[in-house]
Each structure stands twice: as C-alpha cells, then as structure tokens.
Design a protein around this motif. Structure first.
Motif, short mmCIF file in Angstrom:
data_model
loop_
_atom_site.label_atom_id
_atom_site.label_comp_id
_atom_site.label_asym_id
_atom_site.label_seq_id
_atom_site.Cartn_x
_atom_site.Cartn_y
_atom_site.Cartn_z
N UNK A 1 -28.89 -62.19 -9.21
CA UNK A 1 -30.32 -61.89 -9.02
C UNK A 1 -30.58 -61.15 -7.72
N UNK A 2 -29.78 -61.40 -6.67
CA UNK A 2 -29.96 -60.65 -5.44
C UNK A 2 -29.78 -59.15 -5.67
N UNK A 3 -28.74 -58.80 -6.39
CA UNK A 3 -28.48 -57.38 -6.65
C UNK A 3 -29.58 -56.77 -7.52
N UNK A 4 -30.00 -57.51 -8.56
CA UNK A 4 -31.03 -56.99 -9.46
C UNK A 4 -32.38 -56.86 -8.75
N UNK A 5 -32.76 -57.90 -7.98
CA UNK A 5 -34.02 -57.83 -7.25
C UNK A 5 -33.95 -56.79 -6.14
N UNK A 6 -32.78 -56.67 -5.49
CA UNK A 6 -32.62 -55.66 -4.46
C UNK A 6 -32.77 -54.27 -5.01
N UNK A 7 -32.28 -54.06 -6.23
CA UNK A 7 -32.44 -52.76 -6.89
C UNK A 7 -33.90 -52.52 -7.24
N UNK A 8 -34.57 -53.54 -7.80
CA UNK A 8 -35.95 -53.38 -8.27
C UNK A 8 -36.95 -53.28 -7.12
N UNK A 9 -36.76 -54.08 -6.05
CA UNK A 9 -37.77 -54.17 -5.00
C UNK A 9 -37.44 -53.33 -3.75
N UNK A 10 -36.16 -53.13 -3.49
CA UNK A 10 -35.77 -52.40 -2.28
C UNK A 10 -35.08 -51.07 -2.57
N UNK A 11 -34.80 -50.82 -3.84
CA UNK A 11 -34.12 -49.58 -4.19
C UNK A 11 -32.66 -49.55 -3.80
N UNK A 12 -32.05 -50.73 -3.61
CA UNK A 12 -30.64 -50.76 -3.23
C UNK A 12 -29.77 -50.40 -4.44
N UNK A 13 -28.81 -49.49 -4.26
CA UNK A 13 -27.97 -49.09 -5.40
C UNK A 13 -27.01 -50.19 -5.81
N UNK A 14 -26.63 -50.19 -7.07
CA UNK A 14 -25.60 -51.10 -7.58
C UNK A 14 -24.42 -50.23 -7.98
N UNK A 15 -23.36 -50.27 -7.22
CA UNK A 15 -22.22 -49.39 -7.44
C UNK A 15 -21.29 -49.94 -8.52
N UNK A 16 -20.44 -49.05 -9.04
CA UNK A 16 -19.44 -49.48 -10.02
C UNK A 16 -18.49 -50.50 -9.44
N UNK A 17 -18.15 -50.33 -8.16
CA UNK A 17 -17.25 -51.28 -7.50
C UNK A 17 -17.89 -52.67 -7.43
N UNK A 18 -19.19 -52.70 -7.14
CA UNK A 18 -19.89 -53.98 -7.10
C UNK A 18 -19.90 -54.64 -8.47
#
Length: 303
Positions: free
Chosen positions: A115-132
């Motif tokens: 959820x941190x990664x998903x919320x970070x993407x939705x609310x902060x625009x943080x990318x989710x890389x293939x490596x992640x």
C-alpha cells in the motif's frame, strides 16, 4: 572520465544506519507488546505509551533547536498523522494480537510496502520501477512461506477473521500516515516538531478511546510491564519514528516500507531466543527469499 556510480542505497551510511537501527528496535517491539496486552488493557497501554513518548519527543525537538510552530496547515497535518499513525495504527495492531499470534501479525504487517508504493504513486507521483515490482514479488513469496510456517507451529486462537481485519486496518492506517507526512506540507516542516505535535494529538485520541472503551484506568503492578512500556515509548517511538519517516523521504514510501521485512526477520530471531521459536526449512527459505527481495527492491538506480 565519467563519475563512478553511487553505491547501493543500503551501503550509504545515512540510509543503512537508520534502516538497521529502526529494524532492530521495531523487531523487538512485537515481543514486548505481548506483555503489554497481557498485563493491562490495550487502550490504556497505548495511551500510557504516548503519554511518555510525547514529552520526550518535544524535548528532542527543543534540544535540536527546531521551531515548534507549524502553522495551520502543519497543525492539520499533525492531527491527521496523530489520528492515523499514533492512534488508529496502534489500536488496530494491539487488538489484532488479541486474536492472532504476534508473529503472524508481524508477518502480515510487513507487506505495508505494497500500500505504501500504491499510495505513493497515487498521492505523491512516486514511480514504481520494474526492479521494485520484481523485489516485491520475491519478498511476498518469502513472506507467504513465513506465514504458512507460523500458522503451522502457532495455532490461531480467538476470532481469526477479526484479527486479520484489524491487522489490515492497522497497516493501512500506518501506510496513509507514511504518505501524507512525505507530501509537500510535511517536507518543509521540522521532523522532530511535526512528530511531537502528532504524538500529542494521538495521545489525546488514545486517552479518549481508552476512557470510552475501558473506563477509569487500573495501573498494572507488574514491573516488567513498565520496563516494556518505557522501551516502547522511548526506543520504539521517539527514536525510531524520526528515523523511519526520514527514510520515507529519502527512499520513497514503497522502498522505505521494506524495513518491515527486516523487522519480521529480527522479530523471529528474538522469538527464537525468548520464546523457543522453531525454525524449519520452510521458514528458512521464506526468510532468505524475503531478504533477497528486499535487496533487489532497495538497489539504488544508477546516476
């Protein structure tokens, strides 16, 4: 001649040291919490924890010479963090351990990086890389093996569905607080001051809930309860939350939450020494997979 690429994230001292210290301390708290809910009500245990942690956090801010004024938007953010991190998260987690073993709750909570990664993407625009994503899949596979092993050796008691639901709500509350403190408002505020005010508001919420749910508090007479409470308040809250929230800002919400994977491994090692936790090939394989996934996801990008 080109500059050498930067070292991996975990090899940078300003990342590695807070990461390891937070994991070591939080890894111990799962075992300590079991004693807290055994000797007192969960609601008052949480309230007392932050009644100790809050003045200590204000003292830290003053010693660091950080301004305590946050402004209206900063105070509103502190109220939100207090509600979701220092009230909702802890109340859900403590109550989850009434229905599930602490090891299962710890393992379940370690997937907060999702959820941190998903919320970070939705609310902060943080990318989710293939490596992640690859590291997440590997780590989740390891966590699944740990969860299967824990369920086999520690039979569940109480209302299992309720325990899982409470644990998930605690994880989501913590994840939401992680994200909002790393937003545009939180990033310009002094970390120690923001946490001090957040803990103050969280303490107020916790006292209100404890008084409503449990009535007048009954002070435990067991010395071990108070030793554990001080450890949870000072080490488990005042020391770790500034370090962890800074990791969220340095690494991003998704990768910082991989700290939870390390916490689970440490919690299981402590359980081995303190509670006679039995390791199997399944558990060893799960631990190795989880750590391997962590290393994949945390590998820093090249410049």
């Amino acid at each position: 001649m080109s500059d050498a690429p930067p070292p991996h994230a975990l090899l940078r001292p300003r990342i590695a040291l807070p990461f390891l210290l937070t994991a070591l301390i939080w890894g111990s708290t799962w075992y300590v919490i079991t004693g807290q809910i055994a000797d007192a009500s969960a609601s008052w245990s949480i309230a007392w924890r932050f009644m100790i942690a809050t003045p200590a956090m204000f003292l830290v801010a003053l010693l660091m010479r950080r301004p305590l004024a946050l402004g209206p938007r900063g105070q509103m953010l502190a109220v939100m963090i207090g509600l979701f991190q220092f009230c909702g998260n802890f109340n859900f987690v403590y109550r989850s351990e009434m229905h599930l073993t602490s090891g299962i709750v710890a393992v379940m909570f370690s997937i907060v990086f999702v959820p941190n990664a998903l919320l970070g993407r939705a609310m902060l625009g943080e990318p989710i890389s293939g490596r992640f994503l690859l590291g997440s899949l590997v780590a989740l596979s390891g966590i699944a093996l740990l969860l299967v092993h824990e369920a086999r050796v520690s039979p569940l008691g109480g209302n299992v569905v309720l325990g899982i639901g409470l644990g998930m709500l605690g994880m989501l509350s913590a994840s939401f607080a992680n994200i909002i403190q790393a937003g545009s408002v939180g990033r310009v505020l002094p970390m120690a001051s923001l946490l001090a005010w957040s803990m103050l508001y969280g303490t107020a919420f916790n006292i209100a809930i404890a008084w409503w749910a449990e009535g007048v508090p009954v002070l435990p007479v067991v010395p071990a309860f108070w030793y554990g409470l001080v450890w949870l308040a000072l080490a488990g809250s005042v020391v770790t939350f500034p370090l962890y929230y800074q990791l969220v800002r340095e690494l991003g919400a998704g990768r910082a939450a991989y700290n939870g994977v390390a916490v689970v491994i440490i919690a299981m090692l402590i359980s081995t020494l303190a509670e006679g936790y039995g390791w199997s090939l399944l558990a060893i394989g799960g631990a190795l997979l989880a750590l391997f996934g962590l290393l994949i996801a945390l590998r820093a990008r090249q410049a």
